[in-house]
Design a protein around this motif. Structure first.
Motif, PDB file in Angstrom:
ATOM      1  N   TYR A   9       0.838  -1.195   0.000  1.00 13.22           N
ATOM      2  CA  TYR A   9       0.000   0.000   0.000  1.00 13.22           C
ATOM      3  C   TYR A   9       0.875   1.248   0.000  1.00 13.22           C
ATOM      4  O   TYR A   9       1.938   1.259   0.604  1.00 13.22           O
ATOM      5  CB  TYR A   9      -0.893   0.057   1.246  1.00 13.22           C
ATOM      6  N   VAL A  10       0.382   2.295  -0.665  1.00 17.57           N
ATOM      7  CA  VAL A  10       1.060   3.582  -0.665  1.00 17.57           C
ATOM      8  C   VAL A  10       0.018   4.654  -0.362  1.00 17.57           C
ATOM      9  O   VAL A  10      -0.857   4.919  -1.185  1.00 17.57           O
ATOM     10  CB  VAL A  10       1.728   3.860  -2.032  1.00 17.57           C
ATOM     11  N   PRO A  11       0.068   5.252   0.827  1.00 14.39           N
ATOM     12  CA  PRO A  11      -0.904   6.307   1.148  1.00 14.39           C
ATOM     13  C   PRO A  11      -0.567   7.600   0.424  1.00 14.39           C
ATOM     14  O   PRO A  11       0.594   7.939   0.236  1.00 14.39           O
ATOM     15  CB  PRO A  11      -0.770   6.476   2.663  1.00 14.39           C
ATOM     16  N   TYR A  12      -1.603   8.322   0.006  1.00 16.74           N
ATOM     17  CA  TYR A  12      -1.428   9.594  -0.674  1.00 16.74           C
ATOM     18  C   TYR A  12      -1.194  10.695   0.353  1.00 16.74           C
ATOM     19  O   TYR A  12      -1.880  10.762   1.373  1.00 16.74           O
ATOM     20  CB  TYR A  12      -2.671   9.933  -1.512  1.00 16.74           C
ATOM     21  N   ILE A  13      -0.227  11.543   0.087  1.00 15.82           N
ATOM     22  CA  ILE A  13       0.084  12.673   0.960  1.00 15.82           C
ATOM     23  C   ILE A  13      -0.124  13.950   0.143  1.00 15.82           C
ATOM     24  O   ILE A  13       0.524  14.130  -0.898  1.00 15.82           O
ATOM     25  CB  ILE A  13       1.545  12.588   1.462  1.00 15.82           C
ATOM     26  N   PRO A  14      -1.025  14.831   0.591  1.00 11.29           N
ATOM     27  CA  PRO A  14      -1.261  16.074  -0.174  1.00 11.29           C
ATOM     28  C   PRO A  14       0.016  16.913  -0.284  1.00 11.29           C
ATOM     29  O   PRO A  14       0.806  16.985   0.657  1.00 11.29           O
ATOM     30  CB  PRO A  14      -2.320  16.810   0.643  1.00 11.29           C
ATOM     31  N   ASP A 113      -0.531   8.538 -12.803  1.00  8.02           N
ATOM     32  CA  ASP A 113       0.333   8.695 -11.633  1.00  8.02           C
ATOM     33  C   ASP A 113      -0.338   8.055 -10.425  1.00  8.02           C
ATOM     34  O   ASP A 113      -1.351   8.547  -9.934  1.00  8.02           O
ATOM     35  CB  ASP A 113       0.591  10.177 -11.381  1.00  8.02           C
ATOM     36  N   PHE A 114       0.230   6.939  -9.948  1.00 11.13           N
ATOM     37  CA  PHE A 114      -0.291   6.237  -8.773  1.00 11.13           C
ATOM     38  C   PHE A 114       0.736   6.274  -7.655  1.00 11.13           C
ATOM     39  O   PHE A 114       1.016   5.271  -7.003  1.00 11.13           O
ATOM     40  CB  PHE A 114      -0.638   4.789  -9.120  1.00 11.13           C
ATOM     41  N   THR A 115       1.316   7.447  -7.419  1.00 10.20           N
ATOM     42  CA  THR A 115       2.322   7.590  -6.375  1.00 10.20           C
ATOM     43  C   THR A 115       1.739   8.341  -5.192  1.00 10.20           C
ATOM     44  O   THR A 115       0.653   8.906  -5.267  1.00 10.20           O
ATOM     45  CB  THR A 115       3.554   8.341  -6.909  1.00 10.20           C
TER      46      THR A 115
END
Length: 150
Positions: A9-14, A113-115
């Motif tokens: 899993y990679v959580p999104y960070i604003p 972009d799925f980063t």
């Protein structure tokens, strides 16, 4: 038969712009609310509109990406607020044209972009189906891909 399964899993960070926008909306809502209490009651509508807008906007920024690699099939799912899952990308290993470290320039290709958006994160590019896909892979996945793409 030995199956190859990787899941991470990679959580999104604003980014900074979104964090600044969040701070501005919250502070504007608070100032409008205080202004409505002491000076003009009509400012309560402005405070309420800002609060509702901020609530829904900030909720839309709470998501993470789940990467799953099973026996040559790579899937990316977007998990929204830890309750809703949406499949956003699927590719089979034979369809992958190239797997390179870093962000490759688009050069007329569509980009997905799925980063996480973290500065300094290890980003790799998958070139498949005429698109560029940016991901943050695990070390095991990188080792698996190095067997096929040098």
């Amino acid at each position: 038969m030995k199956d190859i399964v990787f899941e991470w899993y990679v959580p999104y960070i604003p980014d900074r712009k979104k964090q600044l926008l969040k701070a501005v909306i919250i502070s504007a809502a608070l100032v409008s609310f205080v202004d409505a209490l002491f000076f003009a009651a009509a400012m309560l509508f402005v405070a309420l509109a800002l609060a509702v807008t901020g609530f829904f906007l900030f909720r839309s920024w709470r998501y993470e990406y789940e990467y799953v690699y099973v026996n040559g099939e790579f899937d990316v799912s977007k998990i929204i607020r830890k309750c809703k899952r949406k499949d956003v990308y699927h590719v089979d290993r034979p369809d992958i044209g190239n797997f390179t470290q870093g962000r490759v320039a688009p050069q007329g290709k569509s980009v997905k972009d799925f980063t996480s958006g973290r500065p300094g994160a290890s980003v790799y590019t998958i070139q498949a189906k005429g698109e560029l896909v940016y991901i943050e892979p695990s070390e095991e996945f990188v080792e698996e891909m190095k067997k096929y793409y040098r």
